[in-house]
Design an enzyme around this catalytic site. Sequence first.
Site, PDB file in Angstrom:
ATOM      1  N   ALA A 215      92.449 108.367  44.582  1.00 41.80           N
ATOM      2  CA  ALA A 215      91.441 109.418  44.671  1.00 41.80           C
ATOM      3  C   ALA A 215      91.919 110.495  45.639  1.00 41.80           C
ATOM      4  O   ALA A 215      92.789 110.261  46.474  1.00 41.80           O
ATOM      5  CB  ALA A 215      90.116 108.822  45.141  1.00 41.80           C
TER       6      ALA A 215
ATOM      7  N   GLY B 101      92.796 104.538  43.084  1.00 42.09           N
ATOM      8  CA  GLY B 101      92.297 104.960  41.779  1.00 42.09           C
ATOM      9  C   GLY B 101      93.398 105.106  40.740  1.00 42.09           C
ATOM     10  O   GLY B 101      93.137 105.008  39.546  1.00 42.09           O
TER      11      GLY B 101
ATOM     12  N   GLU C  98      93.774 101.740  39.426  1.00 42.17           N
ATOM     13  CA  GLU C  98      92.561 101.463  38.636  1.00 42.17           C
ATOM     14  C   GLU C  98      92.643 102.131  37.272  1.00 42.17           C
ATOM     15  O   GLU C  98      92.242 101.563  36.259  1.00 42.17           O
ATOM     16  CB  GLU C  98      91.323 101.926  39.406  1.00 42.17           C
ATOM     17  CG  GLU C  98      91.075 101.076  40.646  1.00 42.17           C
ATOM     18  CD  GLU C  98      89.971 101.613  41.512  1.00 42.17           C
ATOM     19  OE1 GLU C  98      90.098 102.737  42.046  1.00 42.17           O
ATOM     20  OE2 GLU C  98      88.955 100.926  41.668  1.00 42.17           O
TER      21      GLU C  98
ATOM     22  N   GLU D 226      92.426 100.746  49.602  1.00 39.00           N
ATOM     23  CA  GLU D 226      91.167 101.352  50.012  1.00 39.00           C
ATOM     24  C   GLU D 226      90.596 100.792  51.311  1.00 39.00           C
ATOM     25  O   GLU D 226      89.919 101.509  52.056  1.00 39.00           O
ATOM     26  CB  GLU D 226      90.133 101.203  48.887  1.00 39.00           C
ATOM     27  CG  GLU D 226      90.319 102.169  47.737  1.00 39.00           C
ATOM     28  CD  GLU D 226      91.279 101.676  46.672  1.00 39.00           C
ATOM     29  OE1 GLU D 226      92.123 100.798  46.966  1.00 39.00           O
ATOM     30  OE2 GLU D 226      91.219 102.174  45.538  1.00 39.00           O
TER      31      GLU D 226
HETATM   32  C1  LIG Z   1      88.276 109.054  52.282  1.00 41.63           C
HETATM   33  C2  LIG Z   1      86.863 109.556  52.216  1.00 41.63           C
HETATM   34  C3  LIG Z   1      86.000 108.581  51.415  1.00 41.63           C
HETATM   35  C4  LIG Z   1      84.680 109.198  51.011  1.00 41.63           C
HETATM   36  C5  LIG Z   1      83.983 108.328  49.990  1.00 41.63           C
HETATM   37  C6  LIG Z   1      84.628 108.539  48.624  1.00 41.63           C
HETATM   38  C7  LIG Z   1      83.984 107.650  47.596  1.00 41.63           C
HETATM   39  C8  LIG Z   1      84.354 108.083  46.185  1.00 41.63           C
HETATM   40  C9  LIG Z   1      85.296 107.088  45.562  1.00 41.63           C
HETATM   41  C10 LIG Z   1      85.846 107.566  44.243  1.00 41.63           C
HETATM   42  C11 LIG Z   1      86.284 106.450  43.361  1.00 41.63           C
HETATM   43  C12 LIG Z   1      87.204 105.489  44.075  1.00 41.63           C
HETATM   44  C13 LIG Z   1      88.615 105.628  43.591  1.00 41.63           C
HETATM   45  C14 LIG Z   1      89.544 104.746  44.376  1.00 41.63           C
HETATM   46  O1  LIG Z   1      89.127 103.382  44.319  1.00 41.63           O
HETATM   47  C15 LIG Z   1      89.572 105.182  45.823  1.00 41.63           C
HETATM   48  C16 LIG Z   1      90.949 105.635  46.200  1.00 41.63           C
HETATM   49  O2  LIG Z   1      91.835 105.784  45.399  1.00 41.63           O
HETATM   50  S1  LIG Z   1      91.146 105.965  47.875  1.00 41.63           S
HETATM   51  C17 LIG Z   1      92.845 106.538  47.954  1.00 41.63           C
HETATM   52  C18 LIG Z   1      93.836 105.419  47.740  1.00 41.63           C
HETATM   53  N1  LIG Z   1      95.188 105.911  47.907  1.00 41.63           N
HETATM   54  C19 LIG Z   1      95.818 105.935  49.099  1.00 41.63           C
HETATM   55  O3  LIG Z   1      95.281 105.503  50.097  1.00 41.63           O
HETATM   56  C20 LIG Z   1      97.219 106.501  49.129  1.00 41.63           C
HETATM   57  C21 LIG Z   1      97.340 107.483  50.295  1.00 41.63           C
HETATM   58  N2  LIG Z   1      98.664 108.087  50.292  1.00 41.63           N
HETATM   59  C22 LIG Z   1      99.746 107.403  50.771  1.00 41.63           C
HETATM   60  O4  LIG Z   1      99.717 106.246  51.102  1.00 41.63           O
HETATM   61  C23 LIG Z   1     101.038 108.185  50.799  1.00 41.63           C
HETATM   62  O5  LIG Z   1     100.725 109.563  50.829  1.00 41.63           O
HETATM   63  C24 LIG Z   1     101.939 107.916  49.563  1.00 41.63           C
HETATM   64  C25 LIG Z   1     101.181 108.143  48.286  1.00 41.63           C
HETATM   65  C26 LIG Z   1     102.467 106.488  49.640  1.00 41.63           C
HETATM   66  C27 LIG Z   1     103.122 108.895  49.627  1.00 41.63           C
HETATM   67  O6  LIG Z   1     103.709 108.824  50.911  1.00 41.63           O
HETATM   68  P1  LIG Z   1     104.850 109.869  51.305  1.00 41.63           P
HETATM   69  O7  LIG Z   1     105.876 109.923  50.246  1.00 41.63           O
HETATM   70  O8  LIG Z   1     105.233 109.546  52.698  1.00 41.63           O
HETATM   71  O9  LIG Z   1     104.141 111.299  51.276  1.00 41.63           O
HETATM   72  P2  LIG Z   1     102.950 111.820  52.224  1.00 41.63           P
HETATM   73  O10 LIG Z   1     102.154 110.694  52.744  1.00 41.63           O
HETATM   74  O11 LIG Z   1     103.528 112.799  53.188  1.00 41.63           O
HETATM   75  O12 LIG Z   1     102.038 112.591  51.165  1.00 41.63           O
HETATM   76  C28 LIG Z   1     102.565 113.737  50.494  1.00 41.63           C
HETATM   77  C29 LIG Z   1     101.423 114.721  50.366  1.00 41.63           C
HETATM   78  O13 LIG Z   1     100.442 114.164  49.433  1.00 41.63           O
HETATM   79  C30 LIG Z   1      99.199 114.067  50.105  1.00 41.63           C
HETATM   80  N3  LIG Z   1      98.499 112.867  49.597  1.00 41.63           N
HETATM   81  C31 LIG Z   1      98.991 111.635  49.513  1.00 41.63           C
HETATM   82  N4  LIG Z   1      98.077 110.789  48.997  1.00 41.63           N
HETATM   83  C32 LIG Z   1      96.955 111.547  48.750  1.00 41.63           C
HETATM   84  C33 LIG Z   1      95.658 111.271  48.195  1.00 41.63           C
HETATM   85  N5  LIG Z   1      95.321 110.048  47.776  1.00 41.63           N
HETATM   86  N6  LIG Z   1      94.768 112.277  48.116  1.00 41.63           N
HETATM   87  C34 LIG Z   1      95.114 113.520  48.525  1.00 41.63           C
HETATM   88  N7  LIG Z   1      96.333 113.873  49.036  1.00 41.63           N
HETATM   89  C35 LIG Z   1      97.229 112.864  49.142  1.00 41.63           C
HETATM   90  C36 LIG Z   1      99.518 113.977  51.565  1.00 41.63           C
HETATM   91  O14 LIG Z   1      98.412 114.352  52.325  1.00 41.63           O
HETATM   92  C37 LIG Z   1     100.668 114.941  51.667  1.00 41.63           C
HETATM   93  O15 LIG Z   1     100.108 116.243  51.606  1.00 41.63           O
HETATM   94  P3  LIG Z   1     100.757 117.428  52.492  1.00 41.63           P
HETATM   95  O16 LIG Z   1     100.694 116.940  53.914  1.00 41.63           O
HETATM   96  O17 LIG Z   1     102.175 117.536  51.985  1.00 41.63           O
HETATM   97  O18 LIG Z   1      99.894 118.607  52.188  1.00 41.63           O
END
Ligand SMILES: CCCCCCCCCCCCC[C@H](O)CC(=O)SCCNC(=O)CCNC(=O)[C@H](O)C(C)(C)COP(=O)(O)OP(=O)(O)OC[C@H]1O[C@@H](n2cnc3c(N)ncnc32)[C@H](O)[C@@H]1OP(=O)(O)O
Length: 255
Positions: A64, A109, A112, A132
């Site tokens: 997400a 997500g 998922e 998550e």
């Molecule tokens: C958080 C508030 C919650 C509020 C409630 C919300 C409820 C609504 C729920 C909706 C449905 C649920 C869906 C799902 O179950 C929930 C999720 O998916 S939560 C997210 C899960 N994913 C993660 O936690 C992954 C997070 N990212 C990472 O671990 C790493 O970024 C990576 C993907 C392994 C990549 O790592 P790296 O190669 O080192 O690169 P960076 O970390 O530097 O990231 C590059 C760039 O991308 C941006 N970014 C990465 N992941 C996300 C993301 N999930 N969303 C938005 N942006 C993301 C990161 O910020 C960097 O951006 P930049 O700094 O370059 O602008």
Amino acid sequence: MSDDVVTWTRHERVLVVRLASPPVNALSAAVAAGLDAAVDAFEISDARVLVIVSDLPGFFVAGADIKAMAGFDEDDMARYLVSLRRPIERIAAAGRPSIAVIEGQALGGGLELAMAATLRVAGRGARLGLPETRLGLIPGAGGTQRLPRLVGRGRALDLLLTPRTVGAAEAHAIGLVDRIVAAGGEEEAGLAWAAELASLPTSALTAVLRSVDDAHDLPLTKGLAREADRVADLFAGEDAREGVAAFLERRDPDF
Ligand SMILES: CCCCCCCCCCCCC[C@H](O)CC(=O)SCCNC(=O)CCNC(=O)[C@H](O)C(C)(C)COP(=O)(O)OP(=O)(O)OC[C@H]1O[C@@H](n2cnc3c(N)ncnc32)[C@H](O)[C@@H]1OP(=O)(O)O
């Protein structure tokens, strides 16, 4: 055709959906809407298989859109949850097979979405996880329901309780992905698999999908009864007539 973060093209009997939302294919509202529009296109088409593939090297979907969610109020969150779950659940319920092609990170997500597909093919460099809890959340798009069905309770808890990710080999070993291919060969393998499925009758593939879902949702006796009904319906249909005739005439069936 949706905007440029989600596009789709027809390849004979297969609809290929491409995700291209830099930098990591986070499931933004635009990606969710694009996915929904792609499912609309699939549903009104006679395509037999849906393939979901990323155009971003190293990422299937990173989950997400955390950046967007950080600014949500509760109403925003509720709307966002609905917007994400809708295409994911429509893919799962489509009744026609879908294949998620995982090259790189499939997280939250993103995993998922991949688990809502019928089948998953991953490259050796893929990493999959549901991180998550590290955000103080739990998966909100089916992860807690589909992961145990795919890998069993214990392995699911191992991946749900911690942000641990698994590589492609471990994911394949536990049944989270169905095929594992050399890095760089993911899309070709996914499209070849889709073409193989698309050569078979949708009536039979749909019956398999519905029956296997029944196996999770129904008592055995009811599932067996539904299976028998489906066999009878198929046997009375054109596809079975063509399949049996082709076998007896020693030719490929034309479904
Ligand atoms: C958080 C508030 C919650 C509020 C409630 C919300 C409820 C609504 C729920 C909706 C449905 C649920 C869906 C799902 O179950 C929930 C999720 O998916 S939560 C997210 C899960 N994913 C993660 O936690 C992954 C997070 N990212 C990472 O671990 C790493 O970024 C990576 C993907 C392994 C990549 O790592 P790296 O190669 O080192 O690169 P960076 O970390 O530097 O990231 C590059 C760039 O991308 C941006 N970014 C990465 N992941 C996300 C993301 N999930 N969303 C938005 N942006 C993301 C990161 O910020 C960097 O951006 P930049 O700094 O370059 O602008």
